[in-house]
Design a protein around this motif. Structure first.
Motif, PDB file in Angstrom:
ATOM      1  N   THR A   2      -7.105  -1.396  55.707  1.00 23.91           N
ATOM      2  CA  THR A   2      -6.633  -0.599  54.835  1.00 23.91           C
ATOM      3  C   THR A   2      -5.429  -0.334  54.835  1.00 23.91           C
ATOM      4  OG1 THR A   2      -8.668   0.933  54.910  1.00 23.91           O
ATOM      5  CG2 THR A   2      -6.743   1.870  54.079  1.00 23.91           C
ATOM      6  N   LYS A   3      -4.556  -0.381  53.898  1.00 27.90           N
ATOM      7  CA  LYS A   3      -3.116  -0.218  53.910  1.00 27.90           C
ATOM      8  C   LYS A   3      -2.587   1.082  53.974  1.00 27.90           C
ATOM      9  CE  LYS A   3      -2.638  -4.734  51.050  1.00 27.90           C
ATOM     10  NZ  LYS A   3      -1.857  -5.157  49.933  1.00 27.90           N
ATOM     11  N   ARG A   4      -1.678   1.412  54.577  1.00 27.70           N
ATOM     12  CA  ARG A   4      -1.361   2.757  54.387  1.00 27.70           C
ATOM     13  C   ARG A   4      -0.063   3.061  53.431  1.00 27.70           C
ATOM     14  NH1 ARG A   4      -0.047   6.417  59.672  1.00 27.70           N
ATOM     15  NH2 ARG A   4       1.433   7.869  58.865  1.00 27.70           N
ATOM     16  N   VAL A   5      -0.296   4.016  52.685  1.00 28.51           N
ATOM     17  CA  VAL A   5       0.696   4.385  51.532  1.00 28.51           C
ATOM     18  C   VAL A   5       1.423   5.879  51.766  1.00 28.51           C
ATOM     19  CG1 VAL A   5       1.162   4.537  49.140  1.00 28.51           C
ATOM     20  CG2 VAL A   5      -0.306   2.784  50.047  1.00 28.51           C
ATOM     21  N   ASN A   6       2.505   6.094  51.792  1.00 33.27           N
ATOM     22  CA  ASN A   6       2.835   7.381  51.862  1.00 33.27           C
ATOM     23  C   ASN A   6       3.795   7.582  50.527  1.00 33.27           C
ATOM     24  OD1 ASN A   6       2.431   7.983  54.657  1.00 33.27           O
ATOM     25  ND2 ASN A   6       4.270   6.650  55.180  1.00 33.27           N
ATOM     26  N   LEU A   7       3.411   8.654  49.637  1.00 29.44           N
ATOM     27  CA  LEU A   7       3.801   8.752  48.640  1.00 29.44           C
ATOM     28  C   LEU A   7       5.086   9.644  48.548  1.00 29.44           C
ATOM     29  CD1 LEU A   7       1.153   9.860  46.126  1.00 29.44           C
ATOM     30  CD2 LEU A   7       2.159   7.594  46.526  1.00 29.44           C
ATOM     31  N   PRO A   8       6.301   8.950  48.165  1.00 26.37           N
ATOM     32  CA  PRO A   8       7.533   9.913  48.246  1.00 26.37           C
ATOM     33  C   PRO A   8       7.932  10.861  47.226  1.00 26.37           C
ATOM     34  CG  PRO A   8       7.932   7.636  47.056  1.00 26.37           C
ATOM     35  CD  PRO A   8       6.416   7.612  47.418  1.00 26.37           C
ATOM     36  N   GLY A   9       8.808  11.651  47.242  1.00 22.72           N
ATOM     37  CA  GLY A   9       9.085  12.565  46.257  1.00 22.72           C
ATOM     38  C   GLY A   9       9.524  11.760  44.848  1.00 22.72           C
ATOM     39  N   PRO A  48       6.131  32.210  36.240  1.00 23.81           N
ATOM     40  CA  PRO A  48       4.908  31.990  37.235  1.00 23.81           C
ATOM     41  C   PRO A  48       5.053  30.801  37.777  1.00 23.81           C
ATOM     42  CG  PRO A  48       4.334  33.033  35.121  1.00 23.81           C
ATOM     43  CD  PRO A  48       5.719  32.710  35.003  1.00 23.81           C
ATOM     44  N   GLU A  49       4.788  30.786  39.137  1.00 20.59           N
ATOM     45  CA  GLU A  49       4.786  29.559  40.012  1.00 20.59           C
ATOM     46  C   GLU A  49       3.425  28.651  39.954  1.00 20.59           C
ATOM     47  OE1 GLU A  49       7.437  28.371  41.852  1.00 20.59           O
ATOM     48  OE2 GLU A  49       8.748  29.580  40.919  1.00 20.59           O
ATOM     49  N   VAL A  50       3.350  27.656  40.014  1.00 20.24           N
ATOM     50  CA  VAL A  50       2.327  26.634  40.181  1.00 20.24           C
ATOM     51  C   VAL A  50       1.873  26.648  41.688  1.00 20.24           C
ATOM     52  CG1 VAL A  50       2.642  25.542  38.135  1.00 20.24           C
ATOM     53  CG2 VAL A  50       3.365  24.608  40.319  1.00 20.24           C
ATOM     54  N   MET A  51       0.586  26.461  42.118  1.00 17.69           N
ATOM     55  CA  MET A  51       0.245  26.013  43.422  1.00 17.69           C
ATOM     56  C   MET A  51      -0.564  24.858  43.362  1.00 17.69           C
ATOM     57  SD  MET A  51      -2.314  27.915  46.109  1.00 17.69           S
ATOM     58  CE  MET A  51      -3.574  27.228  45.355  1.00 17.69           C
ATOM     59  N   VAL A  52      -0.098  24.208  44.187  1.00 16.27           N
ATOM     60  CA  VAL A  52      -0.720  22.739  44.447  1.00 16.27           C
ATOM     61  C   VAL A  52      -0.792  22.538  45.877  1.00 16.27           C
ATOM     62  CG1 VAL A  52      -0.942  20.083  44.529  1.00 16.27           C
ATOM     63  CG2 VAL A  52       0.233  21.736  42.431  1.00 16.27           C
ATOM     64  N   LYS A 152      -1.339  10.207  38.139  1.00 19.17           N
ATOM     65  CA  LYS A 152      -1.307   9.688  39.569  1.00 19.17           C
ATOM     66  C   LYS A 152      -2.245   8.779  40.136  1.00 19.17           C
ATOM     67  CE  LYS A 152       2.310  12.814  39.665  1.00 19.17           C
ATOM     68  NZ  LYS A 152       3.701  12.096  39.671  1.00 19.17           N
ATOM     69  N   PHE A 153      -3.354   8.829  39.605  1.00 20.11           N
ATOM     70  CA  PHE A 153      -4.325   7.995  40.288  1.00 20.11           C
ATOM     71  C   PHE A 153      -5.284   7.260  39.536  1.00 20.11           C
ATOM     72  CE2 PHE A 153      -3.968  12.529  42.355  1.00 20.11           C
ATOM     73  CZ  PHE A 153      -3.110  12.044  43.269  1.00 20.11           C
ATOM     74  N   ALA A 154      -4.982   7.238  38.119  1.00 24.40           N
ATOM     75  CA  ALA A 154      -5.922   6.601  37.444  1.00 24.40           C
ATOM     76  C   ALA A 154      -5.884   4.943  37.762  1.00 24.40           C
ATOM     77  CB  ALA A 154      -5.479   6.424  35.916  1.00 24.40           C
ATOM     78  N   THR A 192       5.712  14.921  48.857  1.00 27.95           N
ATOM     79  CA  THR A 192       4.839  14.724  48.055  1.00 27.95           C
ATOM     80  C   THR A 192       4.294  15.776  47.056  1.00 27.95           C
ATOM     81  OG1 THR A 192       4.092  12.772  49.360  1.00 27.95           O
ATOM     82  CG2 THR A 192       2.871  13.237  47.557  1.00 27.95           C
ATOM     83  N   LEU A 193       4.081  16.692  48.008  1.00 27.52           N
ATOM     84  CA  LEU A 193       3.710  18.003  47.450  1.00 27.52           C
ATOM     85  C   LEU A 193       4.463  18.823  46.577  1.00 27.52           C
ATOM     86  CD1 LEU A 193       1.442  19.610  50.180  1.00 27.52           C
ATOM     87  CD2 LEU A 193       0.570  18.892  48.080  1.00 27.52           C
ATOM     88  N   ARG A 194       5.779  18.663  46.985  1.00 26.70           N
ATOM     89  CA  ARG A 194       6.922  19.173  46.154  1.00 26.70           C
ATOM     90  C   ARG A 194       7.022  18.645  44.827  1.00 26.70           C
ATOM     91  NH1 ARG A 194      12.654  19.727  48.783  1.00 26.70           N
ATOM     92  NH2 ARG A 194      13.089  17.467  47.958  1.00 26.70           N
TER      93      ARG A 194
END
Length: 343
Positions: A2-9, A48-52, A152-154, A192-194
């Motif tokens: 498995t390769k490790r991937v960090n999603l940046p901003g 209104p603020e979104v929440m993820v 993001k994931f398709a 990533t979350l931001r």
């Protein structure tokens, strides 16, 4: 392997950077773009603020199946998949865990630890929640989440999502397979979350839903869920983390009040820096020919609530709870007294 991937901003100027950028001051002219002006306006006007939020993730196929069964209410709700399907029924959870081929592949499977040892197994999935305040059209929230997942994931990560509308505010549960079809493991960072919050808010705006994505510190806010968490812990009577925190604060109050907290100074320093950033932003807006927005920023700063620590918020919630209980007790006693006099 498995390769490790960090999603940046996303690489774009976020609202947090935007205000710090404005702090360079009047000696360094700043021209905010239209998009940046819109960001500032949404924030100071309280859009209104979104929440993820990442709410965990199963470390075994059985755990994933249990979560899928929970979010589709054991087959009663529709499940939307990455293949464009809408499926429903008690067999959905088992079907998805099978076709996703969980725990397969070299280096992926580890047995569950025994004897109270720390579970260091990797997540099989990420559980992510997309939420908006009450009044948001649920179908638009679902559409925005579907677009987010596609973008993001398709063709990479398998996923399924379920819309919930039974808890006051609409929200979507997304279950995302942690390892992609290409063998890359997804690690979700704060940056990533931001970036995800900003993109999700944009997708909602495209559907005509007012939505924003700003860090709580920039809005002068504390974590709003604290009060609800305390209330639920007290109501359930269980020995949860929040209940233990509440009991600790309650003991301090009984001894005469909360003691000094080292973290308060840090919070105050952050608030001071945020205020200075906003003041500099207002000055730059005035220089750019945006006097109305500059005044709105100044008013926004004046309306910021006081800085409070987690313990202070818990203490306030506890005192409110005690006051409400006393009020209910007094009301019940008055009713009994009236009934006794009428006999």
């Amino acid at each position: 392997m498995t390769k490790r991937v960090n999603l940046p901003g996303s690489g774009r100027l976020t609202e947090l950077d935007l205000v710090s950028y404005g702090r360079r001051g009047r000696h360094t002219p700043v021209d905010f773009s239209r998009a940046q002006l819109d960001q500032i306006g949404r924030t100071v006007r309280g859009v209104p603020e979104v929440m993820v939020k990442v709410s965990g993730g199963g470390k075994s196929a059985a755990a994933v199946k249990a979560h899928l069964s929970y979010i589709d209410r054991h087959g009663k709700l529709e499940v939307h998949t990455d293949r464009g399907e809408i499926i429903k029924g008690k067999a959905v959870a088992e079907h998805l865990t099978e076709v996703w081929n969980l725990e397969a592949g070299r280096g992926q499977y580890r047995p569950e630890p025994e004897g109270g040892k720390i579970d260091r197994r990797p997540k099989q999935v990420h559980n992510i929640v997309f939420s908006m305040p009450q009044g948001t059209p649920p179908e638009k929230l679902l559409s925005a989440t579907q677009k987010f997942a596609r973008e993001k994931f398709a063709l990479k990560h398998r996923y399924a999502m379920v819309l919930h509308t039974d808890q006051g505010h609409p929200h979507v549960h997304l279950v995302l397979k942690a390892v992609s079809e290409q063998g890359e493991r997804l690690y979700i960072r704060k940056a990533t979350l931001r970036a995800w919050r900003e993109d999700f808010a944009q997708y909602l705006r495209e559907l005509g839903v007012a939505a924003n994505a700003t860090p709580t510190q920039l809005r002068g806010k504390s974590k709003e869920h604290t009060r609800d968490g305390i209330y639920r812990a007290l109501r359930r009577g269980k020995s949860t983390f929040m209940r233990r925190k509440a009991e600790g604060v309650g003991s301090e109050l009984l001894r005469g009040g909360l003691g000094p907290e080292p973290g308060k100074a840090k919070l105050l320093a952050i608030r001071e820096r945020v205020i200075q950033d906003w003041i500099a932003t207002a000055a730059n807006l005035g220089d750019q020919g945006e006097p109305q927005l500059a005044r709105e920023v100044e008013n926004f700063v004046r309306r910021m609530p006081d800085v409070t620590t987690a313990n202070e918020r818990i203490a306030k919630a506890l005192l409110a709870h005690i006051t409400a209980e006393r009020s209910r007790t007094l009301s019940a006693e008055r009713e009994r007294s009236i009934e006794d006099r009428g006999r």
